[in-house]
Enzyme design. Structure first.
Site, PDB file in Angstrom:
ATOM      1  N   ASN A   1       0.803  -1.226   0.000  1.00  0.00           N
ATOM      2  CA  ASN A   1       0.000   0.000   0.000  1.00  0.00           C
ATOM      3  C   ASN A   1       0.837   1.279   0.000  1.00  0.00           C
ATOM      4  O   ASN A   1       0.447   2.267  -0.618  1.00  0.00           O
ATOM      5  CB  ASN A   1      -1.063   0.011   1.111  1.00  0.00           C
TER       6      ASN A   1
ATOM      7  N   THR B   1       2.348  -8.383  -1.284  1.00  0.00           N
ATOM      8  CA  THR B   1       2.520  -8.343   0.165  1.00  0.00           C
ATOM      9  C   THR B   1       2.161  -9.679   0.782  1.00  0.00           C
ATOM     10  O   THR B   1       1.152 -10.284   0.400  1.00  0.00           O
ATOM     11  CB  THR B   1       1.674  -7.243   0.828  1.00  0.00           C
TER      12      THR B   1
ATOM     13  N   ASP C   1       1.301  -9.770   3.723  1.00  0.00           N
ATOM     14  CA  ASP C   1       0.295  -9.401   4.725  1.00  0.00           C
ATOM     15  C   ASP C   1      -1.132  -9.558   4.202  1.00  0.00           C
ATOM     16  O   ASP C   1      -2.065  -9.624   4.995  1.00  0.00           O
ATOM     17  CB  ASP C   1       0.497  -7.949   5.157  1.00  0.00           C
TER      18      ASP C   1
END
Lengths: 412, 412
Positions: free
Chosen positions: B113, B141, B143
């Site tokens: 992001n 990512t 995540d």
């Protein structure tokens, strides 16, 4: 030929990825000889003291094959040590009471130097008490620090995993040098540098991680360390360091001992692990280089998904050999590996007295560390390279490994 | 058809195991269209500011194939953010000066992001400055916290590695419950619980690790936590807990913030990581259970040796799609994944505005976490399971992976 009496097997100390390969080796070899009972101790010698024993003959062959490729100690492990071999000691009496009840005549113990001490005490206690028992130890440690053997089952798989992780983490950190130039990876291993040294296999080109490796065998000098790190940084734009848990200063004190209260584990060994943070703070304070500290922790003792096939085979070999030696009448020994001379890697088994192994540690020889004390020599790498050869094929289901547990049918 | 102008590619933020699959996807797709130059930024946008650019067309196909399966950002990454889209800003001016010089008309940025924020600013600045540029972001990512996409490249491989490590470490610790009953494994992931939640795939049987998973999405209650740990301990004799780095209390403060000074990274995000030690101390103090804390650290972002084949393919797909969308004239978007409805896992690509993705985080929906807040639901596991399917086949030489580097021929 059916042999007199039954056999018992225990696992002790921190597991390795291949600890169950040795268990498998013992069971499969013992099955050939028609023992009435093949008994497993739940949690090593604690299982004898509590008479928590299981029937290993009733386990399906399919389960045993799968257990062989499963990490963790399938029988359960322990960190319990006997403090005497005196037959009048309550623990020793209890052990032989249980042995008599189950007619145990063969005792196999898979473990490291603490566990070999336990096996040694049981062997000596049996002799003193006039109890007919064969005791054979099977080496197991990712630390590779047992004396009297070329290397230890478990080491090769740990090296393969650690070197691969260093390779992967090294490429990762290299691409982030501008924001975080220094990485310290801390392996397990207290007083010997075998495992951190072996991570050097990851370095095929000069630029590759690891760049610097530090050894508990060599007193640590902060001044030399800072020079090493700074000059490596200037050369590559970043630095990847590998060390074990127990670096010592010129007085032989653990580096971490200076700054924190050192806890001890249940064997009285100091509990270490802060060396990475210690080094990180030195680097950040003195050189102003942002530093990351990584610990692989028990993953390096359990990563069966990338174990060494050589290690898997050798761990099973050690288990089978233990049974054969015991049936020959040997007792009070640990199975050892002897490397045959020559360029081609060939191994045979031998024996080393348990009393020699117990509570001793084999250090990395000085001549296998470079003059500067910050990297192993080519000779060391030639020693370790054969131990990581070959990949295992594990069962995968829905994207993840299939591991298993023993049925653990209790014997009363 | 040869397109007007050249293309430039950058990688930014923490690498994933498959970040170079996306790079490979972009290059291989771009090569089809006869661009005169395919340029790589050394260390993301920093490489543009410093005009450190490389020629990607001169890299051999063989190198690119190997780069695809190499961890770390092959171009070098950065944690540098632009703080404005104002064309009069010196950094923005410098960027377009370099773009003009090299006739850059296509800008591809692989990142999370923060990186999408950079791409968004460049897209807006180009519009304001009247510079003809197509900007497309490629998600990256472990995540899995980017908005507007079903999931993110990198997540599947991280899940596969983390779940396998939990499985292996879980069996290891289970065999040591008598000496150390509790383990806490801390994954990366700051404000969202995707990765720790997905480790639940490792739990095929109730007794399997992980037993408890905690989420930054749900305020942490010490009282509830202690009840969870104690009751799990009573049931299984040990406890395996997984959490990310950023648990928060009912005030939204990070748990670690209470006890230590919280450093910030160069994006101003708090630097976390102490949550494991925080929980360890609570458990040891309040329940008297010896506890180990494990952090997988960057290994979970770089373990290509056990990456998800699905993830590898999808990361390359995202790269190829980025080129196709840009050639269609799209700009200011990130490539998104859309899952087709139905029981069979099928994926198609789509687009999401960079401004929607920039600096936003997608949380794990509350309905995918159980009522107690300590484990994901079956629906969540059905969402994540397809992402870890398939194993990669990496080249092995002398027992270790073969990874590579780009030649990095500089463009003046």
């Amino acid at each position: 030929v059916a042999k007199k009496g039954n056999i018992i097997i225990g696992q002790s100390g921190g597991p390795t990825p291949v600890i169950n390969c040795s268990l498998y080796g013992i069971i499969s070899e013992a099955k050939k000889y028609g023992f009435e009972k093949i008994i497993g101790m739940i949690n090593g010698i604690e299982g004898v003291l509590k008479e928590e024993l299981i029937d290993l003959k009733c386990e399906k062959e399919e389960t045993l094959e799968s257990i062989k490729m499963t990490p963790g100690a399938a029988l359960g492990s322990c960190r319990y040590m006997l403090n005497t071999e005196d037959p009048s000691d309550p623990n020793i009496k209890r052990i032989f009471e249980v042995f008599s009840k189950h007619d145990i005549r063969y005792f196999f113990y898979i473990g490291g130097n603490d566990s070999m001490d336990t096996a040694d005490k049981i062997n000596k206690a049996a002799q003193k008490a006039g109890y007919d028992l064969r005791v054979i130890g099977i080496p197991k440690t990712v630390d590779n620090d047992l004396v009297g053997t070329d290397h230890c089952p478990g080491f090769g798989s740990a090296v393969k995993y650690v070197a691969t992780s260093v390779m992967e983490a090294g490429l990762h950190t290299e691409s982030m040098y501008t924001s975080e130039p220094v990485t310290i990876l801390v392996t397990v291993g207290r007083n010997t540098g075998w495992l951190p040294a072996a991570s050097a296999l990851a370095r095929r080109d000069e630029i590759d991680a690891p760049h610097l490796i530090y050894f508990p065998e060599i007193p640590f000098s902060i001044e030399k360390f800072l020079v090493d790190v700074q000059s490596t940084y200037e050369k590559f734009g970043g630095v990847f360091i590998v060390t074990g848990e127990g670096l010592v200063d010129s007085n032989g004190s653990y580096l971490t001992a200076r700054t924190s209260d050192v806890a001890t584990d249940s064997f009285g060994h100091p509990e270490l692990g802060g060396v990475g943070d210690y080094l990180k703070h030195i680097i950040e304070d003195k050189l102003g280089l942002r530093t990351r500290c990584i610990k692989l922790d028990i993953c390096q003792q359990s990563a069966m998904h990338f174990a060494s096939q050589t290690d898997v085979l050798e761990a099973a070999l050690a288990g089978r050999a233990a049974v054969d030696y015991a049936l020959e009448g040997k007792s009070g020994y640990m199975v050892a590996f002897e490397r045959e001379p020559g360029d081609v890697y060939r191994l045979r088994t031998g024996l080393v007295e348990l009393s020699r192994v117990a509570n001793s540690e084999r250090k990395v020889p000085r001549q296998w560390i470079n003059e500067e004390g910050n990297f192993p020599t080519q000779e060391f790498l030639s020693y370790v390279r054969p131990l990581i050869q070959g990949e295992v094929s594990i069962n995968i289901k829905e994207g993840l490994p299939v591991y298993t547990r023993l049925r653990k049918k209790r014997i009363k």
